[in-house]
Design an enzyme around this catalytic site. Sequence first.
Site, short mmCIF file in Angstrom:
data_model
loop_
_atom_site.label_atom_id
_atom_site.label_comp_id
_atom_site.label_asym_id
_atom_site.label_seq_id
_atom_site.Cartn_x
_atom_site.Cartn_y
_atom_site.Cartn_z
N TYR A 158 33.73 31.10 34.50
CA TYR A 158 35.33 32.11 34.93
C TYR A 158 36.23 31.28 35.85
CZ TYR A 158 37.06 36.18 38.18
OH TYR A 158 37.87 37.16 39.53
N LYS A 162 39.56 30.76 35.68
CA LYS A 162 40.75 31.46 36.80
C LYS A 162 41.77 29.63 37.04
CE LYS A 162 40.05 35.36 37.36
NZ LYS A 162 41.63 36.59 36.66
P1 NAP Z 1 38.47 45.60 37.69
O1 NAP Z 1 38.10 46.42 38.78
O2 NAP Z 1 37.14 45.06 37.49
O3 NAP Z 1 39.15 45.93 37.10
C1 NAP Z 1 39.39 44.70 35.29
C2 NAP Z 1 40.19 45.48 34.55
O4 NAP Z 1 40.63 45.24 33.75
C3 NAP Z 1 39.62 47.04 34.33
O5 NAP Z 1 40.62 48.07 34.25
C4 NAP Z 1 39.68 46.58 32.90
O6 NAP Z 1 39.39 47.44 31.66
C5 NAP Z 1 40.12 45.75 32.19
N1 NAP Z 1 39.47 44.92 31.73
C6 NAP Z 1 38.68 44.33 31.46
N2 NAP Z 1 38.93 43.51 29.58
C7 NAP Z 1 39.74 43.83 29.26
C8 NAP Z 1 40.50 43.94 27.51
N3 NAP Z 1 39.81 42.75 27.25
N4 NAP Z 1 42.21 44.02 27.26
C9 NAP Z 1 42.53 45.06 28.56
N5 NAP Z 1 42.08 45.67 29.33
C10 NAP Z 1 41.21 44.86 30.06
O7 NAP Z 1 38.76 44.19 38.74
P2 NAP Z 1 39.77 44.04 39.67
O8 NAP Z 1 38.71 43.42 40.73
O9 NAP Z 1 40.42 45.03 39.49
O10 NAP Z 1 40.25 42.36 38.97
C11 NAP Z 1 41.65 41.94 38.23
C12 NAP Z 1 41.90 41.08 38.48
O11 NAP Z 1 41.68 40.26 39.93
C13 NAP Z 1 40.82 40.34 37.69
O12 NAP Z 1 41.59 39.27 36.69
C14 NAP Z 1 39.74 39.43 38.04
O13 NAP Z 1 39.41 38.78 38.06
C15 NAP Z 1 41.33 38.93 39.29
N6 NAP Z 1 40.54 38.91 40.66
C16 NAP Z 1 39.45 39.57 41.56
C17 NAP Z 1 38.53 39.38 42.83
C18 NAP Z 1 38.09 40.27 43.55
O14 NAP Z 1 37.30 39.69 44.17
N7 NAP Z 1 38.02 41.47 42.87
C19 NAP Z 1 38.94 38.14 42.92
C20 NAP Z 1 39.73 36.95 42.07
C21 NAP Z 1 40.35 37.93 40.86
P3 NAP Z 1 38.05 48.90 31.36
O15 NAP Z 1 38.13 49.91 32.54
O16 NAP Z 1 38.65 49.51 30.35
O17 NAP Z 1 36.82 47.82 32.17
#
Ligand code: NAP
Length: 249
Positions: A158, A162
């Site tokens: 991961y 990133k």
């Molecule tokens: P999340 O709640 O797990 O949502 C991820 C979304 O991405 C879901 O709608 C998922 O679809 C979709 N997705 C996954 N694989 C995909 C693919 N191959 N094609 C199209 N869509 C896809 O995650 P989040 O926390 O909102 O994170 C969003 C972004 O922020 C990510 O890149 C994550 O790495 C980054 N981020 C998050 C955090 C944190 O603390 N949450 C911190 C740093 C960075 P499904 O619903 O179909 O699974």
Amino acid sequence: MLEGLLKGKVALITGAARGIGKAIAMKLASAGADIAFTDLKEDDNFKNTVEEIKALGVECRGYASNAADFEQAHTTVDQIVKDFGHIDVLVNNAGITRDGLMMRMSEQQWDSVITVNLKSAFNFTHALTPIMARQRGGSIINISSVVGVNGNAGQCNYSASKAGLIGLAKSIAKEMGSRGIRANAIAPGFIITDMTNALPEEVRQEWNKKIPLRRGGTPEDIANVALFLASDLSSYVTGQVIICDGGML
Ligand code: NAP
């Protein structure tokens, strides 16, 4: 105050049926942008997101598409251009985790995270840069992470993905700046979504102790930074990483 800031613009956000991507889509829509978003499947989250965004008074369409798939990304971008006429903002947000220590990590864990998190951004940026170059303008925003800046034990796949998103944004900024295309990354810290809710309670408590603002971030905290980068408020900002982590790093 921000109403109309993005009027006439079209924003494409990947993986936006829930979580941070959805919050970004809603924020850009509330500033007047029409929204195209992708997600893996057309489930209830997907349909509700379309309706919630339309209720803000803008156009919105969802596209079921695997961001990790080069051909699907290109077909999706072609369809969005047919539907909306242009795309001014790209937010590479789709992401997954498959955590594990390096010594126990399978090739499949490595490949899936690198493909969904990093190659997806290549796929969409590759499809969109010729379009943005013809338009002579556009803003690309990669959703990275603080662990892409600092690393994290148990997340080498991961963290590498990133860090790659930061390198991609910085390189696109240099390559495409003369065509009016800006590219930046946001590095969120610990944000409360399904992704972090899946962590054990004690791990979440540990993270909170490291945050000077003493709370996990909300998806809207990240969406506010995305609004800045998407709009002309950041017209002279490119090749940057904006850390949004409550002071944790
Ligand atoms: P999340 O709640 O797990 O949502 C991820 C979304 O991405 C879901 O709608 C998922 O679809 C979709 N997705 C996954 N694989 C995909 C693919 N191959 N094609 C199209 N869509 C896809 O995650 P989040 O926390 O909102 O994170 C969003 C972004 O922020 C990510 O890149 C994550 O790495 C980054 N981020 C998050 C955090 C944190 O603390 N949450 C911190 C740093 C960075 P499904 O619903 O179909 O699974």
